[in-house]
Structures are given as structure tokens and as C-alpha cells.
Scaffold this active site. Structure first.
Site, short mmCIF file in Angstrom:
data_model
loop_
_atom_site.label_atom_id
_atom_site.label_comp_id
_atom_site.label_asym_id
_atom_site.label_seq_id
_atom_site.Cartn_x
_atom_site.Cartn_y
_atom_site.Cartn_z
N GLY A 61 -7.22 -8.65 7.92
CA GLY A 61 -7.18 -8.15 6.78
C GLY A 61 -6.10 -7.28 6.53
N SER A 62 -6.30 -6.08 5.74
CA SER A 62 -5.04 -5.28 5.17
C SER A 62 -4.37 -4.42 6.42
CB SER A 62 -5.65 -4.19 4.33
OG SER A 62 -6.27 -4.61 3.33
N ILE A 63 -4.75 -4.54 7.57
CA ILE A 63 -4.33 -3.79 9.13
C ILE A 63 -2.75 -4.81 8.94
CG2 ILE A 63 -4.55 -3.93 11.43
CD1 ILE A 63 -7.20 -2.55 11.08
N ASN A 64 -2.83 -5.88 8.74
CA ASN A 64 -1.81 -6.73 8.98
C ASN A 64 -0.69 -6.56 8.00
OD1 ASN A 64 -1.05 -9.28 10.15
ND2 ASN A 64 -1.16 -10.23 8.24
N LYS A 65 -0.92 -5.54 6.95
CA LYS A 65 0.07 -5.33 5.95
C LYS A 65 1.50 -4.87 6.55
CE LYS A 65 -3.12 -5.21 2.05
NZ LYS A 65 -3.83 -4.62 1.31
#
Lengths: 562, 117
Positions: A286-290
């Protein structure tokens, strides 16, 4: 001599001669023909071979404390055919073993010549059983694996089977080093079992297994385990993962999987709890990947720090529509995109970066490959090749459609913490081999992933995520924290998306990080990373700075400008 | 009848008494004494050796037991000093984790840390 007397003497002489001849013949047969067989039989009655069990090596924590040791234990066995009064013997054994007499009676009543009555029991109890001196009951030396901390770091350590070979974790991965070589003794004993002093004696001493020293800090491990367990309980989550490491050396100081088990009670272990989920379970981050998308955008010159772009509330990519959860149409810079965890902003950046370039950054940050930790069962995650991204570039950019382990995610943030240099994570800091020679693990391999300036810029943006954005619950008083929240849909095999993974990855002190930690909760309520996972980071990091002696402002680093 | 000549008288050597001419008898007493001493000596040495052997075996057994006790006690120490047990015991005594630490920052002037005469 009379005639009759002479005859009697002759008869006696012949009889004696015959008797002596018989004895002589028998003696000749025994000493000549059958001598080897009788000698061997006699030797077998006197000479006994005893197997000397080898001590399995100890697993130590980073401070030299025992995490797993081998201790003496005994096994009670029976030859049911040699036991006369089985009920009486069963009663005596049950009383000493604190068990049910009927079950012992059943065991020693089997139609066999060998049966285990109790395995790896305490030395004192076994010695008391030996003192009963009951025919048909014997005692064997069988060392037992003991974990002094109970369930502490159980998923990392693993456990051993009845043959004392590792069946999971470090116990399995380093079984060859930990396992010793049994020795033996050949000695002569009298009928009472006492060694004959001048009798035959040969010995091959056992070679103990080597010891392993881990990088885990036991105090921090405990704090992390309890904090994660409390949060799993409080949020009714199905479980959780946590990993903390030093980004400069790659040393893992805490590694937690929940639910866990007690390796001292192997019989009661639930197979679902034995995995070290931090390395075996891959999930969509999820957003951690951003941060990877942001790093790629900065490195590719797609956007500059401080440069704003218009972010609509929703965007159509192909036949999919991506909308913003929290942010209305507005102008944001990259810091704002990360602080607000803007999906649309990240997708728009990814479109500019391009699939090929983004794929390269995913690979450079270690996606789709092992971290180099060498832990048994480690998953490389799943990174589809860029050629198959025709419609999935937007989802990849926001961390859906690919999967990683919690350790891989921690490694990504360690790279950013370490000014763009990725250091391979490690759990073993050294070992003592079978010959007693100490070895230090060689320095972890490292390589540059992104330029230092970009790593620092991203880190600065991540500071803002904690100070003003979705990661406020990760604040550690007195410390400057950088981090990112993640709330990812969870894929369930055969079902599709169902439930969420809530996560937070943070680092401190943000200017020169010495501590990076990833926290992931499986199906928690609330399901947002900032609400479920970030508080665990704050709680554990608050203790970690004390345990690891991390100062708020490392020497030589200028104070943070508020 | 012819007469036979009388035999000539043979000249006999002079006989004298030689002192110590009789065969000397060797006494068996010393040999028997040595034999007995050897038998008893060897038996005694063997007995002592046997006793020492039994003593050595007992000591070896004792050493092995003491070694086992040492390992068991070391494991007990490790169990008692494990962080989980200490935290539980501390909790029972009413201790709580320390609050947030407070750090003192010395003024970064050129005089900081200098010895004042």
C-alpha cells in the site's frame, strides 16, 4: 595287592582316564574350536558401549545472554516383558512422574521389548526412578533443548524435534553448525554395573556443536513483542509483524511475529504460528510503497522539491478510476503528496516516471528478490515484470498489485535512512565453531540505490508525514521521527480483496537515523496504518532509544530546524 | 698245582682330611620370603590400584553429575534473568516503565567544558 584289588584299581584308572579324556576333549572344544565365540560372549557380558550425547550449540542474544540452550535430561524406557508386577511398577512410575497410573500401565503392558515411558524428563526425577531398581525399567541420557526466555523471539529461533535437529528458524537454518557429533565409550563393567578399573576402556569424546550469536536485543525484543501483542488484542487484529534494525549496519535488533508459540512446549505448537511472518509472509504494502515512487520521481527529474502540481480529487487511468480519500482538488508538492498520502498525486507522478523506470527502482530497492538474510523460508515477494504492467502501473505506484515482506519494506526505509545506501540485513553477528574458535560475521554487503541528496530530501518529506500528516501517532517525544503510513487492501486466496493491512515504517533521529522499524497489523480495527500501526511504533521506539542509547541529536549533526 | 703269584701291593695315595669338603646346603628361606613378599606385594599393589580405580570412577561420575548440575543451574539463571520474567516480577512489585527521558543540552559556546582555574 590281591587280585581283586588290582582289578578295581585298573577299573578306576580307566574310568579316571576316560573322565579326564572327556574333560580334556571338552576343554579342547571350548578353548580351541569355540574359543572365539565364548570369548565374544564373555566380552559382551562385560564390555558395554555407551553413546555420549553431544551438546547442541547455544543461541545467544547480542549481549551474550542465552536464548536457546541444551540441558541434561533423561528418558525412561521399559521392557514390558521383563516387568513382573506391572501394576506395582506403574504405580511407582506414575507417582514419580506425576501422571496417570492407568496410562503408564497401558504403556508398560504393550507386547513389545522396548517402549518409551517418558522422554526428556528432569534429571532428579529420572534418578529417583533409577533408584527404584525395577527390572525392565531403564534410563537413557537424552539432552533437551531449553529456551530460557520462553516464547521470546520464538519465531526467529524456531524449535527442535525429538531428534534434537532444528525444525524451524535459526535452529533449522544453522542446524549443521549447532549440532554436535556424539561420542562413545567402551568399558568393562562388573555384574553390578561398576567399571572394572583395569578393564578395557576406549573413548571418543563427543564434539559439541557451535554457538551462534544473534543481533537481537532481548529487552527491545520483549518490548516489541508485548507492544505488538497488546495492539493486536486491542484492535482485534488477526496478527501482526514487526522488525527493527540499525540502518547503518543492517543488524536486526527486534523481529516479532504474532501470533507466536512457546518452543519449550513443542507438543502444543499450532502450525499456523510457527512462521517468522516478517520474512515468510508477502503482502501488498500500500501507501508505504509511495517512497519508491517519490524517489524515482525526484531522481528522474519528474518533479523538484517544492514544485507544486495540481491534484484532482479523482483520475481515470484506462478503465479504472482512482479517487482521493481525504484530499479535495488542490495543489500539492511532493512533500504534500507524501504527507497526505495522496493516491492520485502518486499515480500522476508514476505516469510521468514510466513503468520501465519505476520497475528499475523497485528492483534496486530489493523487490522480488531475497534480502540476503538467509533465513529459512524467506519469501522474495512478488514483482510482476514491467512488460505485464499495461494497466497496473497506477496500482503498483501506490503499492497494490505487488507484494513484499515486512523485512523488504524495512530495508527500503533503511536505505533512505542510510543516505541511499542499502545494507543487507543480518541476524547473526558471529559464531563459535566446533573447535571453539570465535568468528565474527563479515560486514554486511552494501550498495548505493539512490543518490544521497534524494535520500535526504525524501527523509525530510517523511518527517513531515509524522509531524503534520497521517503519521502523527508515531511521534516520540524529544525525537525527530520520519515515517510513512500504509493502509493496503489484503488479498485472500480464492476470495480476492478482503480486509486490510495497516502499516507504519519509521526512523529516528530523522537527521541521522540509527533506528528503523516497520510495524504491520493484519486486519485490525481501525484498519488505517496511522491509527493501528503508528502507535506501536511510538511505544516501541520510545523504549528503543533508551535500550539502544540513541541520543535525540547525534554528535556532529546540526539541530533540526522546526 | 701251580701256585699263583701273590698280587703286588698297590701304592695308595696319602689320605688327608680336607676342610669343608662336604657339599654345602643352600637355604630356601630367603627365596620363599621373596616369593611371599612378591605375591603379597603385587596383590597389595593390585588391590590399591583397584581401589584407586574405583575411586577414580566414582570421581568421574561425581564430576559428570556436577557438570550436569552446573549446566542446569546456568539454564536456571538464564531463565530467571530473562527480560520477560524480570518485567513480570517488576510489574508485581508495582514498578512501571520509565516516562519519556529528558535530555540536557549544554550551551555550545567555546567555554563549554573548559576547566575553570
Amino acid at each position: 595287592m590281591t587280585k581283586g584289588g588290582a582289578r578295581r584299581a585298573t577299573t578306576l584308572a580307566i574310568a579316571l582316564l576316560l573322565a579326564m579324556s572327556g574333560i580334556g576333549l571338552r576343554l579342547g572344544y571350548i578353548q580351541g574350536v569355540r574359543s572365539d565365540a565364548y570369548a565374544a560372549e564373555a566380552r559382551a557380558q562385560r564390555v558395554r558401549k555407551i553413546v555420549l550425547p553431544a551438546r547442541r550449540g547455544t543461541i545467544l542474544d547480542r549481549n551474550g545472554g542465552d536464548l536457546a540452550v541444551s540441558i541434561p535430561a533423561r528418558t525412561i524406557y521399559a521392557n514390558p516383558k521383563a516387568i513382573k508386577d506391572k501394576a506395582k511398577v506403574a504405580g511407582e512410575l506414575a507417582s514419580l512422574l506425576h501422571t496417570d497410573q492407568y496410562s503408564v500401565l497401558q504403556t508398560i503392558s504393550r507386547n513389545t521389548a522396548f517402549v518409551y515411558v517418558a522422554r526428556r524428563i528432569g534429571v532428579v526425577t529420572a534418578d529417583n526412578i533409577a533408584k527404584l531398581d525395577e527390572p525392565g525399567i531403564g534410563v537413557l541420557d537424552e539432552p533437551r533443548r531449553f529456551y530460557p526466555g520462553g516464547g521470546l523471539a520464538a519465531n526467529v529461533l524456531g524449535f527442535v524435534g525429538t531428534d534434537q535437529h532444528g525444525l524451524g528458524g535459526i535452529e533449522y537454518g544453522y542446524d549443521q553448525l549447532l549440532n554436535g557429533t556424539p561420542g562413545w565409550q567402551i568399558l568393562e563393567e562388573d555384574p553390578s554395573g561398576n567399571r572394572i578399573p583395569d578393564g578395557e576402556f576406549k573413548e571418543q569424546p563427543p564434539v559439541p556443536g557451535g554457538d551462534i550469536k544473534l543481533t537481537l536485543d532481548p529487552d527491545l525484543q520483549l518490548v516489541a513483542e508485548r507492544a505488538l501483542a497488546d495492539q493486536v488484542k486491542a484492535t482485534h487484529a488477526k496478527g501482526g509483524m514487526l522488525v527493527a534494525l540499525d540502518p547503518r549496519t543492517g543488524e536486526i535488533v527486534a523481529m516479532v511475529s504474532n501470533p507466536s508459540f512457546d518452543p519449550n512446549d513443542v507438543g502444543k505448537i499450532d502450525p499456523k504460528t510457527i512462521h517468522n511472518r516478517v520474512v515468510t509472509d508477502a503482502y501488498e504494502p500500500g501507501s508505504i510503497n509511495k517512497v519508491i515512487t517519490a524517489s524515482a520521481a525526484l531522481a528522474g527529474g519528474v518533479i523538484k522539491p517544492g514544485e507544486h502540481m495540481w491534484i484532482p480529487a479523482g483520475v481515470h487511468i484506462g478503465d479504472a478510476y482512482f479517487r482521493e480519500d481525504r484530499v479535495p482538488d488542490e495543489s500539492l508538492d511532493l512533500k504534500g503528496i507524501l504527507t497526505n498520502s495522496s493516491n492520485v498525486g502518486t499515480i500522476l507522478l508514476a505516469e510521468k516516471v514510466g513503468a520501465s523506470s519505476l520497475d528499475q527502482y523497485f528492483q534496486r530497492f530489493g523487490y522480488g528478490q531475497s534480502t540476503g538474510l538467509g533465513f529459512p523460508g524467506e519469501s522474495p515477494g512478488l514483482l510482476p515484470s514491467a512488460g505485464r504492467w499495461t494497466t497496473s502501473l497506477p496500482t503498483m505506484a501506490i503499492g497494490q498489485g505487488l507484494s513484499v515482506t515486512a523485512l523488504q519494506i524495512a530495508q527500503v526505509y533503511s536505505t533512505i535512512a542510510n543516505d541511499g545506501v542499502m545494507v543487507e540485513p543480518r541476524l547473526v553477528s558471529g559464531w563459535v565453531d566446533r573447535n571453539g574458535i570465535s568468528h565474527n560475521a563479515s560486514d554486511a554487503r552494501s550498495h548505493r540505490v539512490i543518490p544521497q541528496t534524494i535520500a535526504r530530501e525524501v527523509r525530510d518529506m517523511l518527517r513531515n508525514v509524522v509531524a503534520e500528516g497521517t503519521g502523527k501517532n508515531a511521534i516520540v517525544p524529544g525525537y525527530d521521527v520520519a515515517g510513512k503510513t500504509g493502509t493496503a487492501r489484503k488479498t485472500v486466496e480464492g476470495v480476492g480483496y478482503q480486509g486490510y493491512y495497516a502499516s507504519f515504517v519509521g526512523m529516528l533521529p530523522a537527521r541521522a537515523p540509527q533506528f528503523v522499524m516497520a510495524v504491520v497489523l493484519d486486519d485490525s480495527t481501525p484498519y488505517e496504518g496511522g491509527l493501528a500501526a503508528a502507535p506501536v511504533f511510538a511505544q516501541v521506539a520510545n523504549q528503543a532509544v533508551r535500550i539502544l542509547r540513541i541520543a535525540p541529536q547525534p554528535a556532529g549533526v546540526p539541530p533540526v530546524q522546526p | 698245582m701251580a701256585s699263583r703269584p701273590a698280587p703286588r701291593a698297590r701304592s695308595r695315595p696319602d689320605l688327608k682330611v680336607v676342610p669343608g669338603g662336604a657339599k654345602r646346603r643352600v637355604s630356601l628361606v630367603p627365596f620363599i620370603a621373596i616369593l611371599i613378599a612378591t605375591v603379597f606385594g603385587v596383590t597389595g599393589i593390585r588391590a590399591a590400584q583397584g581401589q584407586d580405580g574405583l575411586k577414580a570412577a566414582r570421581l568421574e561420575q561425581l564430576y559428570s553429575q556436577e557438570q550436569e548440575t552446573h549446566v542446569l543451574l546456568s539454564a536456571q539463571v538464564a531463565e530467571l534473568s530473562s527480560p520477560g520474567r524480570i518485567a513480570d516480577e517488576a510489574g508485581k512489585l508495582g514498578l512501571v516503565p520509565a516516562s519519556n527521558p529528558v535530555f540536557l543540552r549544554l550551551p555550545e559556546t567555546s567555554d563549554a567544558g573548559k576547566r575553570i582555574p
